[in-house]
Design a protein around this motif. Sequence first.
Motif, PDB file in Angstrom:
ATOM      1  N   VAL A  60     -73.206 -22.335  -7.525  1.00 29.14           N
ATOM      2  CA  VAL A  60     -71.940 -22.799  -8.121  1.00 29.14           C
ATOM      3  C   VAL A  60     -70.886 -21.698  -8.013  1.00 29.14           C
ATOM      4  N   LEU A  61     -71.295 -20.473  -8.371  1.00 29.54           N
ATOM      5  CA  LEU A  61     -70.363 -19.341  -8.326  1.00 29.54           C
ATOM      6  C   LEU A  61     -69.996 -18.972  -6.893  1.00 29.54           C
ATOM      7  N   TRP A  74     -69.473 -20.914  -4.316  1.00 30.24           N
ATOM      8  CA  TRP A  74     -68.415 -21.750  -3.762  1.00 30.24           C
ATOM      9  C   TRP A  74     -67.085 -21.588  -4.496  1.00 30.24           C
ATOM     10  N   LYS A  75     -67.121 -20.895  -5.634  1.00 35.31           N
ATOM     11  CA  LYS A  75     -65.883 -20.583  -6.344  1.00 35.31           C
ATOM     12  C   LYS A  75     -65.380 -19.182  -6.000  1.00 35.31           C
ATOM     13  N   GLU A  93     -63.899 -15.939  -4.249  1.00 32.04           N
ATOM     14  CA  GLU A  93     -62.808 -15.745  -3.297  1.00 32.04           C
ATOM     15  C   GLU A  93     -62.505 -14.270  -3.026  1.00 32.04           C
ATOM     16  N   HIS A 141     -65.912 -10.956  -6.794  1.00 27.59           N
ATOM     17  CA  HIS A 141     -66.802 -12.102  -6.993  1.00 27.59           C
ATOM     18  C   HIS A 141     -68.097 -11.932  -6.190  1.00 27.59           C
TER      19      HIS A 141
END
Length: 301
Positions: free
Chosen positions: A259-260, A262-263, A265, A269
């Motif tokens: 989940v993280l 694909w978030k 950037e 991260h």
Amino acid sequence: MLSRKNKLLLFKLLSLFSVVRGYNILVITLAQYLASIYILAPDVPLRKVVFDLNLFLIVTASALTIAGGYIINNFYDAEKDLINKPTKSMLDRLVSQRFKLTTYFILNFLAVFAASYISFRAVLFFSAYIFGIWYYSHKLKRIPFLGNLVSSTLAISPFFVVFVYYRNFESVIFVHALFLFLLILAREMIKDLESIPGDMAQNRNTIPITYGPRVSKFMITFLIGLTLIPALLLIRSFDVGHMYLYFMASIVFLVIFLVLLWKAESQKHYVWLHNILKFIIVAGVFSILLINMDLVLNRIL
């Protein structure tokens, strides 16, 4: 109070420890011993395993070779790390490149010397291992995906040599190894996303630079999906004692990781994602104790 000369010496020792990533070597050494005691030779008395001279020399040769590998990797990545990891890079630069190379050759010589007390085959293995690490750092790491694949293979090699030493060929060990290999491979690919600024400055052809971060994320997602297969097999099809709790927790963390991913950037991260995978791998080392709690208690008491 320490004198200026003693402070400089202390910082140089810290710098060398940072270059060889002493904390990683300590974890790998612990993992080799725990795997030997609780997975590969559970029926062998604790004292016999711990004081096995050949095992000690295998672990020592592995640690020396890995330390040398970190040095040569640091040597080739010095300029890239100055961009991606400026704080660590400044600490590493307290030790000269000449001193690093000298230490690299000494560590490799000592590794082969330790292996020579085991057998000629051990000498061949560690000589090939040393060459493989150098060739990866010098050439292969610049080839997209192949470099990641080779790096992951080199990372699990210390466990392979212990596995061969005990001649334990049970299928559960191969499934454990597959789980670890896929996790390490995913971590290597996350490191490429984390290192984009430095790799671009050095014109290196990693997957996220050549094909874009999105393709890299798809490949990592696929690897994590594959990782879930051995995790589920170890929970449902093999007797791993209470270590099934670790694999269940790992599945939860890996889902959160996706989940993280694909978030994500920014480099910050990707560093967090790298740390999640690193945490799962390190936690797995200590979770080996959960395989047989009765055995742990008996060996402690």
